[in-house]
Design a protein around this motif. Sequence first.
Motif, short mmCIF file in Angstrom:
data_model
loop_
_atom_site.label_atom_id
_atom_site.label_comp_id
_atom_site.label_asym_id
_atom_site.label_seq_id
_atom_site.Cartn_x
_atom_site.Cartn_y
_atom_site.Cartn_z
N ILE A 192 -7.33 4.61 8.38
CA ILE A 192 -6.38 5.10 7.38
C ILE A 192 -6.88 6.38 6.75
CG2 ILE A 192 -5.43 4.60 5.10
CD1 ILE A 192 -5.35 1.63 6.05
N LEU A 233 8.44 -3.01 8.83
CA LEU A 233 7.20 -3.35 9.54
C LEU A 233 6.41 -4.51 8.91
CD1 LEU A 233 5.43 -2.73 11.95
CD2 LEU A 233 4.33 -0.93 10.63
N PRO A 234 6.25 -4.56 7.57
CA PRO A 234 5.45 -5.67 7.02
C PRO A 234 6.01 -7.05 7.36
CG PRO A 234 5.85 -4.01 5.35
CD PRO A 234 6.69 -3.64 6.53
N PHE A 275 -0.12 5.36 0.58
CA PHE A 275 -1.28 6.18 0.93
C PHE A 275 -1.01 7.65 0.62
CE2 PHE A 275 -1.15 2.64 3.96
CZ PHE A 275 -2.37 2.04 3.68
N GLN A 276 -2.12 8.39 0.54
CA GLN A 276 -1.99 9.82 0.28
C GLN A 276 -1.18 10.52 1.37
OE1 GLN A 276 -5.68 11.90 -0.13
NE2 GLN A 276 -4.69 13.90 -0.36
N GLN A 287 6.88 7.16 15.12
CA GLN A 287 7.91 6.83 16.12
C GLN A 287 8.99 5.91 15.55
OE1 GLN A 287 4.63 6.48 16.69
NE2 GLN A 287 4.17 7.96 18.30
N TYR A 288 8.76 5.36 14.36
CA TYR A 288 9.74 4.43 13.78
C TYR A 288 10.66 5.18 12.83
CZ TYR A 288 6.68 0.48 15.11
OH TYR A 288 5.93 -0.45 15.76
N THR A 289 11.90 4.71 12.74
CA THR A 289 12.81 5.27 11.74
C THR A 289 12.38 4.78 10.37
OG1 THR A 289 14.29 3.40 11.84
CG2 THR A 289 14.72 5.19 13.39
N ILE A 339 -2.67 1.19 9.76
CA ILE A 339 -1.51 0.94 8.91
C ILE A 339 -1.06 -0.51 9.05
CG2 ILE A 339 0.90 1.53 8.48
CD1 ILE A 339 0.24 4.34 9.64
N GLU A 357 12.89 1.11 10.14
CA GLU A 357 11.91 0.33 10.91
C GLU A 357 10.56 0.32 10.20
OE1 GLU A 357 13.44 0.91 15.52
OE2 GLU A 357 12.25 2.49 14.60
N HIS A 374 1.30 7.72 5.80
CA HIS A 374 1.04 6.74 6.85
C HIS A 374 2.25 5.95 7.25
CE1 HIS A 374 -2.93 7.82 7.53
NE2 HIS A 374 -3.53 7.19 6.55
N LEU A 375 3.32 6.66 7.50
CA LEU A 375 4.46 6.01 8.18
C LEU A 375 4.17 6.10 9.67
CD1 LEU A 375 7.37 7.65 6.19
CD2 LEU A 375 6.29 5.44 5.79
N ILE A 376 4.75 5.19 10.43
CA ILE A 376 4.55 5.29 11.88
C ILE A 376 5.58 6.28 12.41
CG2 ILE A 376 4.66 4.02 14.05
CD1 ILE A 376 3.32 1.72 12.59
N ARG A 382 8.72 -2.89 21.70
CA ARG A 382 9.31 -1.72 21.08
C ARG A 382 8.29 -0.58 21.04
NH1 ARG A 382 11.42 -2.37 15.09
NH2 ARG A 382 9.30 -1.75 14.64
N VAL A 386 -4.57 5.23 13.80
CA VAL A 386 -3.96 5.25 12.47
C VAL A 386 -2.89 4.17 12.39
CG1 VAL A 386 -2.65 6.63 10.85
CG2 VAL A 386 -4.44 7.69 12.21
N GLU A 387 -2.10 4.10 13.46
CA GLU A 387 -1.05 3.08 13.49
C GLU A 387 -1.65 1.68 13.35
OE1 GLU A 387 1.51 3.29 17.01
OE2 GLU A 387 1.54 1.10 16.99
N ARG A 444 -10.94 11.80 6.11
CA ARG A 444 -11.52 11.80 4.77
C ARG A 444 -12.88 11.13 4.72
NH1 ARG A 444 -8.80 10.25 -0.35
NH2 ARG A 444 -7.18 9.00 0.63
N ARG A 483 8.44 0.54 1.71
CA ARG A 483 7.72 -0.37 2.61
C ARG A 483 6.75 -1.24 1.83
NH1 ARG A 483 3.95 2.38 7.02
NH2 ARG A 483 2.79 2.85 5.13
N LYS A 508 8.12 3.32 22.58
CA LYS A 508 8.00 4.50 21.73
C LYS A 508 6.84 5.39 22.16
CE LYS A 508 10.79 2.76 18.19
NZ LYS A 508 11.45 3.09 16.97
N PHE A 560 0.83 -1.21 0.00
CA PHE A 560 0.00 0.00 0.00
C PHE A 560 0.86 1.25 0.00
CE2 PHE A 560 -3.03 -3.04 1.69
CZ PHE A 560 -4.23 -2.62 1.14
N LEU A 604 -0.84 -3.52 6.34
CA LEU A 604 0.42 -4.19 6.02
C LEU A 604 0.38 -5.68 6.33
CD1 LEU A 604 3.01 -1.55 7.25
CD2 LEU A 604 2.07 -1.90 4.97
#
Lengths: 231, 405
Positions: free
Chosen positions: B400, A109-110, A92-93, A100-102, B315, A105, A96-98, B11, B311-312, B404, A160, B15, A90, B319
């Motif tokens: 997500i 994630l997947p 997204f517009q 707190q993660y680099t 996501i 990371e 939608h990265l998390i 983890r 949201v997390e 919207r 990702r 965070k 996916f 995934l």
Amino acid sequence: MMPVISLNQVEKRYVSGSVITEVLKGVTFSVLPGELVSIMGPSGAGKSTLLYILGCLAYPSAGQYKLDGVDVGTLPDVALSRLRNEKLGFVFQSFHLIPQYTALENVLLPTVYSKGSRKEKKQLTDRAKELLDLVGLSERYHYLPGELSGGQRQRVAIARALMNNPEVILADEPTGNLDSRQSVEIVALLRELNERGRTIILVTHDPEVGRQARRLITIRDGVIQSDEPCS
Amino acid sequence: MFLKILKLSLRDSLKHPLFTILMMIGVVVSIFSMTTIVAIGDGTKMEIVKVLQGFGFGGDVMMVAAGGGRLFRHRPSNVKTLTLADAEALRQFPFVVDVAPRQGIRRYPIHYMGRSFKTRILGVTPSYLKVGKYAIDMGQALNQRDLRDHLKVCLLGKTVAKELFPKDMAAALGQFIQIGKFFFRVKGILAEKGQLGRFDMDDRILIPLTTCSTLFIRDTYIHAISVKLTDAKNIATYQKLVKAFLRKRHHLLPTQPDDFRVVTSLDVVRIVNQSSRELTRLLVRIMIISLLVSGIIITNVMLAAISERRVEIGIKRALGASRRAILIQFLFEAIWLSLLGSLIGVGAGVLVAYFLRNMIPVSLSLHPLYLAVGFGFLVGTVSGAFPAYRAGQVDPIRAILGGRR
């Protein structure tokens, strides 16, 4: 060639109280491996709904959807999730990265939800780095999303999406939050991925972006209005 | 995959430090207070046992006291049931090592060179020093001759010695002090036993039992006998045998109550336990309340965290996380945070108990640790279950799309 995605008279209704909203009213099309398809249409036409059905996040209310030969409508949540994990990526517009993660990371994630042991961790990390290199972020492995520009974030998101080597990449308005220069770059990146054989389905209402695809499906009021190749 | 989700949940909670701390705080506080209460309660119990041992009332000693009735009642001074012969007769039991009969007078006036003091006078036999674990600091102990000849000699406790001979205790030896209207030669000074509770073990004078009988009590009935036993293990059996034996010696009919009491340290411990049972009951109540409170805190903070992290969750679902994977992650988060909170609570409690050890008696055992682990696991599971379920039910599309839709 067997289509990787095939929809047959797919409908989607949302029921809220006594109000029934018909968003999709019988959509039929299929996508072959290696295609780059744009789905366009005005707001409220059902583009996103269609994308999330394609993305196995929602079940069709009626009709049949086969992803890579598997009828999605009959799968339980766990199997459907596995399908998402293995076959789909996916974008997204709003990236939608998390937060707190680099970057690294986020790209990894997947893999948390895939089969396989943790022993492969080194290999997985190497692959994630390769993907970040591919999208042009070799210097940004350990940056947090907040430290990256919009275009860079979307690149992380694309990396990702590629992580589990999916059959199809689904992009929902991937350029919607980007300025025009970054938009051009992201579309170019998606085209490049497609040229390397990746199937990509792109939902957009921006004709500039839509025309970059090799096939354009126009959707209006829950039905397909046109489905034609574009130059 | 399961392990990977567990690792991810570790983890993720790191965070989100604010939620993590909020979730733990209830558990930390309740486990902390529990640990401290348990440590102080156990410490008090141990202190009492220590006091008893200091009395020369360890597990291998029983005390036969004159007069029947409840174990610990005000001692009647004019009970005439127990005799020296009773004490000597007890020696016939193979499990009796030594017997130490005694008479006692409380707060009796003594004088020396114009100084006056009131102290406890105990009429004892030489055995008393051994059974009661008294040591001689200076001079000599009482001997059989003192007893046989009703000699007016005495051993001073440290407190008495300090009171009458403030400059030089050693000068007391050989001096004559006045007990009541009689002069006694100071034969020795007892080694210090110290303060046990509020009771000063050194505030006393020991004189020969026979002297005490003739001069002060004017009767040969004795007040108590300390009986030293071969072992502490069978003390309950010995107690029964001694009771039966004394009833027979005193010609008591089955309908008559005992005219003596046989007290063992077990009886004392039992009474201590009775009061500590009150403490335990209180502790259980505190536990239940804090269990509820910490649980409610965790549930609420988690619900807030989940709506913050919608949201997390969306996501992750996109995934490839199944509802179950999300549920497991949040449930595990609740459990491990609750466990960690408990351990921090135990740690803090132990630390506080450690610093308090010089002010009040404390005792540290592994119990609070077990309790904390069980408690943490239980609270985490129970209070995490509902929020975790809710997290699993989050609609990924809505999450997500956010504003919207």
